[in-house]
Enzyme design. Structure first.
Site: not given
Length: 343
Positions: A61, A129, A208, A210-211, A213-214, A216, A218
């Site tokens: 990262y 990883h 992930s 929340l997909g 960030g999807f 959150s 949307g």
């Protein structure tokens, strides 16, 4: 809405961690440019004060920037309060090509470098990883076992490993946790990987949740508006032809969340928590208010009927998890030890 985060046993090797972790990647990498360091250190300290003590990072990262950030955040007495999970073995080339490294010398060098950047003496949970499919997993885990014996790492984890790879690794040294993508819209691990982890007493760390960030952001996510440094630009579910369809799914989850008196992201995260006490989601965020909202998911209770309703909505998702060049557990088998000639 925030609440105390319970600690629980992660896996069966003695590691205890907060039932919800903090994915730190987005602070330095993956979702646009690195965020201001002081703000991210404040967020990490706020998380720890709120009971979220399970911090997830990786040497890739940045590369390296995220570990350096966490090292700075843990100075001054914070180290004793947290469980640090980091990873090795991945090199990203041209944003979409992933090279993997599982050679013993690489494992050792990577571990020493992570310890320096994190400014700690011992890594609580050290993950492979991505699996290097050119080397038997026994060889990679054999070196990790030595690092445990030397006190440089406490626990070994695997990320994106197939069921057979998990079994073979676990036979060399007990695996504490397997990290995998698990969310309302990514459920392919449920058939084989989750049962294998449960059979072997291995903790499950859901990234992930929340997909990406999807759930959150949307319908606020439109792929063309994402900066070039945002890796969602290459993810199939975020491509325009799939995103239009997937937005309808978000609207339906939103309607259900409104009925429940919570946000869509809390609903999606609560669904992951309801999979069991052996599941530790690690939602990432760069904002304190979003962190507090994620914490609020812990108080959202779902009935079996509500779980089924959510699942039936999410079944309609369009798009794969990753582009074909990204290694996943589906391609994570390694040569057998007997077929591998040590030079």
């Amino acid at each position: 809405m925030s609440m105390t985060v319970l600690r629980n046993k992660l896996g069966s090797q003695g590691l205890e961690a907060s039932q919800q972790g903090l994915g730190c990647m987005g602070m330095s990498f993956g979702y646009g440019p690195p965020k201001p360091e002081d703000d991210m250190i404040k967020l990490i300290h706020h998380a720890i004060d709120s009971g979220v003590t399970f911090l997830d990072t990786s040497d890739t990262y940045g590369p390296h920037l995220n570990e350096i950030l966490i090292g700075k955040a843990l100075k001054g007495g914070w180290r004793e309060k947290v469980q640090v999970a980091t990873k090795f073995g991945v090199e990203i080339v041209d944003k979409i090509k992933v090279l993997t490294h599982g050679e013993p010398a690489y494992v050792r060098t990577a571990c020493e470098a992570s310890l320096k950047r994190l400014q700690i003496d011992c890594i609580d949970l050290y993950y492979v990883h991505r699996i290097d499919t050119s080397i038997p997993i026994e060889v990679t885990v054999g070196e990790l076992k030595k690092l445990v014996e030397e006190g440089k790492i406490k626990h070994i984890g695997l990320s994106e490993a197939s069921a057979s790879t998990i079994r073979r690794a676990h036979a060399v040294h007990p695996i504490t946790a397997v990290q995998l993508e698990w969310s309302l819209w990514t459920r392919d691990v449920e058939e084989d990987i989750i049962p294998t982890c449960r059979e072997l007493g291995i903790g499950i760390v859901a990234y992930s949740p929340l997909g990406n960030g999807f759930f959150s952001l949307g319908s606020g996510i439109v792929a063309k508006e994402l900066p070039d440094t945002d890796y969602r630009k290459v993810l199939p579910k975020f491509q325009p032809e799939n995103l239009e369809h997937n937005k309808n799914l978000y609207e339906r989850v939103s309607e259900m969340a409104a009925r429940k008196g919570c946000t869509p992201s809390q609903l999606a995260l609560a669904w992951v928590h309801h999979q069991g006490n052996d599941v530790f989601p690690i939602p990432g965020t760069t904002k304190i208010e979003n962190f507090n909202q994620n914490n609020g998911a812990l108080s959202v209770k779902l009935t079996p009927e509500e779980m089924a309703e959510l699942e039936s909505i999410a079944e309609a998702v369009k798009g794969d998890r990753y582009p074909p060049t990204f290694p996943t557990w589906k391609t994570a088998n390694t040569p057998s030890l007997s077929s591998w000639n040590v030079e």
